[in-house]
Design a protein around this motif. Structure first.
Motif, mmCIF file in Angstrom:
data_model
loop_
_atom_site.group_PDB
_atom_site.id
_atom_site.type_symbol
_atom_site.label_atom_id
_atom_site.label_comp_id
_atom_site.label_asym_id
_atom_site.label_seq_id
_atom_site.Cartn_x
_atom_site.Cartn_y
_atom_site.Cartn_z
ATOM 1 N N PHE A 165 6.996 3.085 3.797
ATOM 2 C CA PHE A 165 6.753 1.751 4.343
ATOM 3 C C PHE A 165 5.590 1.085 3.604
ATOM 4 O O PHE A 165 5.660 -0.093 3.236
ATOM 5 C CB PHE A 165 6.441 1.859 5.836
ATOM 6 C CG PHE A 165 6.745 0.619 6.623
ATOM 7 C CD1 PHE A 165 7.883 0.539 7.400
ATOM 8 C CD2 PHE A 165 5.890 -0.473 6.597
ATOM 9 C CE1 PHE A 165 8.170 -0.606 8.138
ATOM 10 C CE2 PHE A 165 6.162 -1.617 7.324
ATOM 11 C CZ PHE A 165 7.302 -1.685 8.098
ATOM 12 N N LEU A 166 4.520 1.827 3.385
ATOM 13 C CA LEU A 166 3.369 1.281 2.665
ATOM 14 C C LEU A 166 3.734 0.910 1.234
ATOM 15 O O LEU A 166 3.261 -0.105 0.699
ATOM 16 C CB LEU A 166 2.225 2.291 2.657
ATOM 17 C CG LEU A 166 1.555 2.583 3.996
ATOM 18 C CD1 LEU A 166 0.507 3.677 3.830
ATOM 19 C CD2 LEU A 166 0.922 1.329 4.579
ATOM 20 N N LEU A 167 4.562 1.716 0.602
ATOM 21 C CA LEU A 167 4.945 1.427 -0.778
ATOM 22 C C LEU A 167 5.807 0.170 -0.854
ATOM 23 O O LEU A 167 5.721 -0.588 -1.829
ATOM 24 C CB LEU A 167 5.682 2.623 -1.375
ATOM 25 C CG LEU A 167 4.889 3.936 -1.425
ATOM 26 C CD1 LEU A 167 5.687 5.018 -2.136
ATOM 27 C CD2 LEU A 167 3.536 3.744 -2.098
ATOM 28 N N ALA A 168 6.627 -0.069 0.165
ATOM 29 C CA ALA A 168 7.398 -1.312 0.206
ATOM 30 C C ALA A 168 6.467 -2.512 0.346
ATOM 31 O O ALA A 168 6.684 -3.562 -0.280
ATOM 32 C CB ALA A 168 8.398 -1.270 1.359
ATOM 33 N N VAL A 169 5.425 -2.372 1.160
ATOM 34 C CA VAL A 169 4.437 -3.451 1.281
ATOM 35 C C VAL A 169 3.771 -3.703 -0.070
ATOM 36 O O VAL A 169 3.601 -4.853 -0.500
ATOM 37 C CB VAL A 169 3.390 -3.106 2.358
ATOM 38 C CG1 VAL A 169 2.269 -4.147 2.373
ATOM 39 C CG2 VAL A 169 4.047 -3.022 3.733
ATOM 40 N N LEU A 170 3.413 -2.628 -0.762
ATOM 41 C CA LEU A 170 2.806 -2.774 -2.087
ATOM 42 C C LEU A 170 3.745 -3.487 -3.056
ATOM 43 O O LEU A 170 3.328 -4.394 -3.791
ATOM 44 C CB LEU A 170 2.435 -1.399 -2.643
ATOM 45 C CG LEU A 170 1.094 -0.825 -2.201
ATOM 46 C CD1 LEU A 170 0.982 0.638 -2.600
ATOM 47 C CD2 LEU A 170 -0.060 -1.619 -2.810
ATOM 48 N N ALA A 171 5.001 -3.086 -3.072
ATOM 49 C CA ALA A 171 5.956 -3.726 -3.978
ATOM 50 C C ALA A 171 6.089 -5.212 -3.663
ATOM 51 O O ALA A 171 6.218 -6.046 -4.574
ATOM 52 C CB ALA A 171 7.314 -3.033 -3.883
ATOM 53 N N GLY A 172 6.041 -5.563 -2.381
ATOM 54 C CA GLY A 172 6.094 -6.969 -2.005
ATOM 55 C C GLY A 172 4.870 -7.736 -2.479
ATOM 56 O O GLY A 172 4.972 -8.898 -2.900
ATOM 57 N N ILE A 173 3.705 -7.104 -2.426
ATOM 58 C CA ILE A 173 2.490 -7.742 -2.947
ATOM 59 C C ILE A 173 2.641 -7.994 -4.444
ATOM 60 O O ILE A 173 2.255 -9.052 -4.960
ATOM 61 C CB ILE A 173 1.258 -6.870 -2.654
ATOM 62 C CG1 ILE A 173 1.004 -6.794 -1.144
ATOM 63 C CG2 ILE A 173 0.021 -7.423 -3.367
ATOM 64 C CD1 ILE A 173 -0.066 -5.791 -0.745
ATOM 65 N N GLY A 174 3.215 -7.027 -5.154
ATOM 66 C CA GLY A 174 3.463 -7.223 -6.577
ATOM 67 C C GLY A 174 4.373 -8.408 -6.829
ATOM 68 O O GLY A 174 4.134 -9.221 -7.739
ATOM 69 N N ARG A 175 5.414 -8.544 -6.012
ATOM 70 C CA ARG A 175 6.326 -9.681 -6.170
ATOM 71 C C ARG A 175 5.592 -10.996 -5.919
ATOM 72 O O ARG A 175 5.826 -11.997 -6.613
ATOM 73 C CB ARG A 175 7.512 -9.538 -5.212
ATOM 74 C CG ARG A 175 8.536 -10.640 -5.375
ATOM 75 C CD ARG A 175 9.682 -10.526 -4.383
ATOM 76 N NE ARG A 175 10.618 -9.454 -4.709
ATOM 77 C CZ ARG A 175 11.852 -9.386 -4.206
ATOM 78 N NH1 ARG A 175 12.279 -10.325 -3.368
ATOM 79 N NH2 ARG A 175 12.652 -8.384 -4.527
ATOM 80 N N ALA A 176 4.688 -11.019 -4.940
ATOM 81 C CA ALA A 176 3.924 -12.236 -4.661
ATOM 82 C C ALA A 176 3.001 -12.582 -5.826
ATOM 83 O O ALA A 176 2.839 -13.762 -6.181
ATOM 84 C CB ALA A 176 3.112 -12.057 -3.380
ATOM 85 N N ALA A 177 2.389 -11.567 -6.437
ATOM 86 C CA ALA A 177 1.524 -11.811 -7.595
ATOM 87 C C ALA A 177 2.330 -12.393 -8.753
ATOM 88 O O ALA A 177 1.872 -13.320 -9.444
ATOM 89 C CB ALA A 177 0.838 -10.513 -8.016
ATOM 90 N N LEU A 178 3.525 -11.874 -8.977
ATOM 91 C CA LEU A 178 4.388 -12.402 -10.040
ATOM 92 C C LEU A 178 4.790 -13.842 -9.740
ATOM 93 O O LEU A 178 4.789 -14.696 -10.644
ATOM 94 C CB LEU A 178 5.626 -11.522 -10.184
ATOM 95 C CG LEU A 178 6.690 -12.012 -11.173
ATOM 96 C CD1 LEU A 178 6.122 -12.121 -12.582
ATOM 97 C CD2 LEU A 178 7.907 -11.084 -11.142
#
Length: 432
Positions: free
Chosen positions: A244-257
């Motif tokens: 679950f935490l890793l999915a949150v991290l991946a979403g943060i990466g998408r927001a940065a992009l």
């Protein structure tokens, strides 16, 4: 509020990628509404109660309710892909639902009476929060919060911190210990009980709107049916909780992009040391955006692959034993945990390489992506996961899921526990 049980999602007859497309089409308008105010909420520290309500009304919080309890459950892969999209809209909102979805995974392993009590509540839109960790004074593997029986009723007493999501919840799942009972228990108590006090005192530099603060339980009455023994072996719960935490991290990466792309597209100023072109036409800037995109793509791909392993672990067609299922899920998530944080933290930092000094304006809030990613990544040190994976590959040592945080033993106690007189007898039959 609309009951989630009355909502029909347009994916019941679709399968595979078509089903995900229908799911995403249903939820993306809600995600877009959440994204629209994310920066303002974070800068003003406005907790997203309203946004959590939108998700409940849309049926998001009931996505894993089993069919026999009235749900139409999505796969782990589809859930985590949706969570990536939600985290890209607002990582706080995605993160605060972690314990809610984890409770559903726990409930699915319980006897029928427990499932029949709690799944209808999840289907109706009720939210579950977490109160497991204490700041100090509890030895590793123990908890200072207690459950005791007094005059024929159970009472819960203690203080917790890092209670992510509980301030938004209808129920809080509290880890406690009971005298004379081995291990630790969960007590599920109403968040609005008069003996419960939840405080928004989280002071971390990231994920400020997750309600990750203090919860105090002052002799809260607990119904006997709301107490369950915590299982720490041969279940997929630790892997689910960490992914679950890793999915949150991946979403943060998408927001940065997303923000990096918009910055480059809109920028009109340039430097004489570059090509002199608009940033959007400068080959070096294009390369930076491409490298950032590759990191984000890799992070999302790793999370998705690990989620598929969670699905495979419970696929009846594979006929895996509980131990085999645990190993498949845990090993996948531990490897993902080594890879994803670095990719996302690099992406959140690389965002600033595609623009100028104007990007550090507090009003833009672009630093929030790195701060939020760094905060999420600290939950479970990746060094321990890398060691665990290596030990399994080299020595065949079965990984252990994360299930305890507490005070380490003192040096004297540690030395005593490993002295010849106190060492545990060998189980191999060999003579040392």
């Amino acid at each position: 509020m609309t009951s989630t049980s009355s909502i029909t999602l347009n994916h019941r007859t679709a399968t595979g990628e078509a089903r995900y497309a229908n799911l995403a089409a249903h939820f993306r308008p809600v995600f877009d509404r959440i994204a629209a105010g994310a920066l303002d909420r974070e800068q003003s520290r406005t907790l997203p109660f309203e946004q959590v309500g939108w998700l409940k009304d849309a049926g998001f919080t009931a996505l894993r309710v089993p069919a026999e309890h009235g749900g139409d459950p999505v796969s782990a892969e589809h859930l985590f892909r949706l969570l990536i999209e939600l985290a890209a809209a607002d990582s706080n909102v995605a993160h605060l639902l972690r314990s809610h979805f984890a409770f559903g995974e726990t409930a699915a392993l319980q006897p029928a009476a427990f499932r029949e009590l709690w799944f209808p509540r999840i289907l109706a839109g009720q939210i579950f929060g977490n109160a497991a960790t204490e700041r100090s004074d509890n030895a590793l593997g123990t908890t200072s919060t207690t459950l005791r029986e007094e005059d024929g009723r159970w009472l819960l007493k203690g203080e917790k911190y890092y209670t992510t999501g509980s301030i938004f919840a209808d129920w809080v799942v509290v880890m406690a210990s009971t005298a004379g009972v081995e291990g630790r228990q969960y007590a599920v108590v109403p968040a609005d009980a008069p003996q419960v006090r939840i405080v928004d005192d989280w002071d971390g530099f990231g994920q400020p709107l997750t309600g990750t603060g203090t919860a105090v339980f002052n002799d809260v009455p607990v119904e006997a049916g709301n107490i369950l023994q915590r299982q720490v072996t041969s279940t997929l719960e630790p892997a689910f909780f960490q992914l679950f935490l890793l999915a949150v991290l991946a979403g943060i990466g998408r927001a940065a992009l997303r923000d990096a792309t918009e910055l480059v597209q809109s920028r009109t100023r340039t430097f004489n040391t570059g090509s002199g072109e608009l940033f959007r036409n400068d080959p070096l800037i294009q390369e930076h955006v491409g490298l950032l995109a590759a990191k984000v793509y890799a992070a999302e791909a790793v999370v998705t692959a690990a989620a598929r392993d969670l699905d495979a672990a419970v696929d009846p067609a594979l006929e895996l034993s509980p131990e085999e299922a645990f190993l498949r899920a845990e090993l996948a998530v531990q490897q993902a945990h080594v890879a994803v944080p670095g990719l996302v933290l690099d992406a959140a930092s690389a965002l600033f390489d595609v623009t100028g000094a104007s990007a550090v304006s507090r009003g833009r809030g672009l630093d929030r992506h790195w701060r939020n990613a760094r905060t999420v990544a600290t939950h479970n040190p990746s060094a321990f996961k890398a060691r665990s994976v290596g030990d399994y590959l080299v020595n065949g040592t079965i990984p252990t899921g994360l299930h305890s945080i507490g005070d380490a033993p003192s040096p004297a106690a540690a030395a005593s526990s490993t002295s010849p007189s106190s060492a545990a007898p060998s189980t191999s039959g060999a003579i040392s």
